[in-house]
Design a protein around this motif. Structure first.
Motif, PDB file in Angstrom:
ATOM      1  N   ARG A 174       0.843  13.266   9.149  1.00 30.86           N
ATOM      2  CA  ARG A 174       0.097  13.689   7.975  1.00 30.86           C
ATOM      3  C   ARG A 174       0.474  12.847   6.759  1.00 30.86           C
ATOM      4  N   ILE A 175       1.787  12.652   6.590  1.00 29.64           N
ATOM      5  CA  ILE A 175       2.217  11.897   5.412  1.00 29.64           C
ATOM      6  C   ILE A 175       1.846  10.419   5.545  1.00 29.64           C
ATOM      7  N   MET A 177      -0.786   9.308   7.042  1.00 31.38           N
ATOM      8  CA  MET A 177      -2.213   9.238   6.726  1.00 31.38           C
ATOM      9  C   MET A 177      -2.405   9.243   5.203  1.00 31.38           C
ATOM     10  N   ALA A 178      -1.620  10.061   4.539  1.00 28.46           N
ATOM     11  CA  ALA A 178      -1.712  10.109   3.070  1.00 28.46           C
ATOM     12  C   ALA A 178      -1.253   8.792   2.451  1.00 28.46           C
ATOM     13  N   ARG A 180      -1.671   5.858   3.840  1.00 26.21           N
ATOM     14  CA  ARG A 180      -2.787   4.916   4.016  1.00 26.21           C
ATOM     15  C   ARG A 180      -3.916   5.233   3.054  1.00 26.21           C
ATOM     16  N   ALA A 181      -4.205   6.524   2.913  1.00 24.68           N
ATOM     17  CA  ALA A 181      -5.285   6.916   1.999  1.00 24.68           C
ATOM     18  C   ALA A 181      -4.937   6.492   0.570  1.00 24.68           C
ATOM     19  N   GLN A 184      -5.469   2.911  -0.078  1.00 20.84           N
ATOM     20  CA  GLN A 184      -6.875   2.496  -0.156  1.00 20.84           C
ATOM     21  C   GLN A 184      -7.532   2.904  -1.463  1.00 20.84           C
ATOM     22  N   ALA A 189      -7.324   9.746  -3.490  1.00 15.48           N
ATOM     23  CA  ALA A 189      -6.230  10.487  -2.852  1.00 15.48           C
ATOM     24  C   ALA A 189      -5.793  11.648  -3.740  1.00 15.48           C
ATOM     25  N   ILE A 199       4.161  10.660  -2.572  1.00 11.42           N
ATOM     26  CA  ILE A 199       3.877   9.626  -1.576  1.00 11.42           C
ATOM     27  C   ILE A 199       4.607   8.330  -1.937  1.00 11.42           C
TER      28      ILE A 199
END
Ligand SMILES: Nc1ncnc2c1ncn2[C@@H]1O[C@H](COP(=O)(O)OP(=O)(O)O)[C@@H](O)[C@H]1O
Ligand SMILES: [Mg+2]
Lengths: 302, 242
Positions: A174-175, A177-178, A180-181, A184, A189, A199
């Motif tokens: 989950r973290i 993915m956060a 990467r988000a 981007q 985010a 993060i």
């Protein structure tokens, strides 16, 4: 021995590449998320090396045999802590200020860590021998003409395991993915309810831990450490990250091994020109692929 | 779900926001009531995006106050505002292009801890947008513009939010897709969400809205029931091309 592309060179290339890779991942992760070239990152690696040094010396002084995994954890924790503190104390207050200020601050943090370390009596400005044999007794194996030491085996396998774990975190948690988000699109985010500072803290901690591990691994394979030991590997790891495409984790790994191999083979061709050859490759790659090998082409998506 | 019971969900009071020396909002006030679709229409550069970004905490309010369900949220951090129950579909969609469609939706559910709830929300989004279900493993950047807009809306619906802020959801879409997206907005509203819709496409927005505000270079100049506003000669001339 004939060809310069022999087994020994390959072993050495993987070994140097692994060290660069562990350092360069932190550069690329931090850059990916806050577009900061963290010039102090090489110093996190130095801190990891000294943390390992003191851990081993401490055990040796108590006539105990240090556990390699515990020493590894100590160096990773030390790297993570300086990385976390650098972010909180120096970078975070400048987050929404001009990027140049943060860059200069990074150079400041780097010098601060180097000079402060040399001023601490227990560290000092000069080289110290890393007590690698107190940590792991050396064994060497002959494979044909090549010599492989257990230090190199430890070095390469620890690096590979750490890279697998890191990749798992970034891709499947989950973290991750956060992370990467956030890399981007930071504002998007934040609109998902992600606390971006959390993060960023996490990113520094991961990067610092990997650099700290690289510090220990360098200590056991090239057992001379000093407070300035992070400068050159730090620069090279940064170059590897750019070569691979800054912001890309697989890119940082690829760039690091390419750099490691070209250095080793370059030196085998000509020991004086050796490293120059590696950088000629870098310049060539960047001329034709300015975004790096696995980097994103910049350009807005409509 | 609270339907149109007249209670105030969002209240913006004398809001001033600047970019450096430029005042983008010059003291605007408006309210959004429970269960309604409220639209904020205005030309390009009027300050619509600035308004939504300030409500979400991405921009700082220089003066004025913002209340959500009676609690002051002025200049709170964006993630705290999301947790309180406001979700924002930003201008230009802003999906995460290198994440898969499914991962984008999971990011939308960042504030949800309950796995079951998350799964239910995902199913509901897939029901609303079957295309997204078909493409869930694809990276979001490969979707068409319309699909990306569906994803942006779907992602916002992955929260427990009561208030949905929509910034020009019809921008850049073909007429058929515009119809579709407005239909979806109506559906979301019927399921109980309160909506603040920002649009340059005044005609469509006024058709589905209950109440409307007209924003002109940082000031609200006209407000009223959407039907009244649509019938206002000034609005007709300036925004409805009549
Ligand atoms: N990042 C920015 N920096 C400076 N000025 C901005 C910025 N964003 C918007 N503006 C200005 O603020 C005003 C309102 O913009 P915006 O809220 O984007 O309008 P709208 O969404 O209604 O088109 C415009 O004059 C615009 O030029
Ligand atoms: Mg706008």
């Amino acid at each position: 021995m004939g060809s310069i592309f022999n087994l020994q060179q390959i072993i050495n290339g993987i070994q140097i590449g692994s060290i660069y890779a562990l350092i360069s991942i932190g550069y690329t992760l931090v850059y990916g998320i806050i577009q900061l070239i963290n010039f102090a990152h090489g110093d996190f690696y130095m801190v990891g090396a000294y943390a390992a040094y003191f851990a081993v010396m401490f055990s040796a002084a108590r006539k105990e045999h240090p556990n390699v995994l515990i020493v590894l954890l100590i160096s990773m924790t030390a790297g993570a802590i300086v990385a976390f503190l650098s972010n909180r104390i120096a970078y975070r207050p400048l987050r929404y200020k001009p990027r140049l200020s943060a860059l200069i601050t990074a150079i400041g943090v780097s010098m601060f860590l180097e000079y402060t370390s040399s001023a601490i009596p227990a560290i000092g400005p000069s080289y110290r021998a890393f007590p690698q044999s107190a940590l792991i007794p050396e064994h060497t194996y002959k494979i044909g003409h090549a010599i492989l030491s257990n230090y190199q085996i430890v070095n390469m396998s620890v690096a590979v395991v750490l890279m697998v774990v890191l990749t798992y975190i970034v891709q499947y948690t989950r973290i991750g993915m956060a992370m990467r988000a956030s890399a981007q699109d930071k504002d998007a985010a934040r609109l998902m309810g992600i606390d971006i500072e959390y993060i960023i803290d996490f990113t520094f901690i991961i990067g610092g831990a990997l650099a700290g591990a690289a510090g220990l691994l360098t200590g056991i394979t090239y057992p001379r450490i000093n407070p300035y030991m992070g400068i050159i590997p730090g620069l090279k790891a940064f170059i590897a990250a750019v070569l691979g495409g800054i912001g890309s984790v697989p890119g940082a790994m690829l760039g690091s091994y390419i750099l490691g191999f070209s250095e080793v083979f370059g030196m085998a061709i000509n020991s004086i020109l050796g490293e120059g050859i590696a950088y000629a490759i870098l310049i060539l790659v960047l001329i034709f692929l300015p975004q790096g090998l696995l980097g994103k082409k910049t350009g807005e998506k409509v | 779900m609270p339907k149109k019971d007249g209670s105030v969900v969002l209240e913006v009071k004398d809001l001033v926001v600047s970019y450096g020396a430029i005042k983008a909002l010059k003291g605007i006030s408006f309210t959004v009531k429970s269960g309604e679709i409220v639209t904020l229409i205005g030309a390009n550069g009027a300050g619509k995006t600035t308004t939504l970004r300030t409500i979400s905490g991405l921009l700082r309010a220089e003066e004025g106050h913002i209340f959500y369900m009676g609690d002051e949220i002025t200049n709170k951090q964006p993630h705290k505002i999301v947790q309180m129950g406001i979700t924002h579909v930003p201008e230009g969609r802003r999906i995460f292009p290198d994440l898969t469609v499914r991962e984008n939706l999971e990011m939308g559910a960042w504030t949800l801890r309950d796995k079951k709830l998350k799964q239910d929300k995902m199913e509901a989004v897939f029901e609303l947008f079957p295309r997204l279900k078909e493409r869930q493993k694809q990276s979001a950047g490969t979707l068409s513009g319309g699909e990306q807009q569906m994803l942006a809306v779907g992602r916002a619906l992955m929260t427990e939010a009561q208030l949905v802020l929509l910034d020009e959801p019809s921008m850049g879409l073909a007429p058929m897709l515009v119809e579709e997206i407005f239909k979806v907005i109506t559906e979301i509203n019927e399921e109980g969400k309160t909506i603040l819709l920002v649009e340059q496409n005044a005609e469509m927005a006024l058709q589905i809205a209950d109440y409307a505000y007209v924003l002109e270079v940082g000031n609200i100049t006209i407000e009223g029931d959407a039907k009244e506003v649509a019938a206002n000669p000034k609005v007709k001339e300036a925004y409805l091309g009549a």
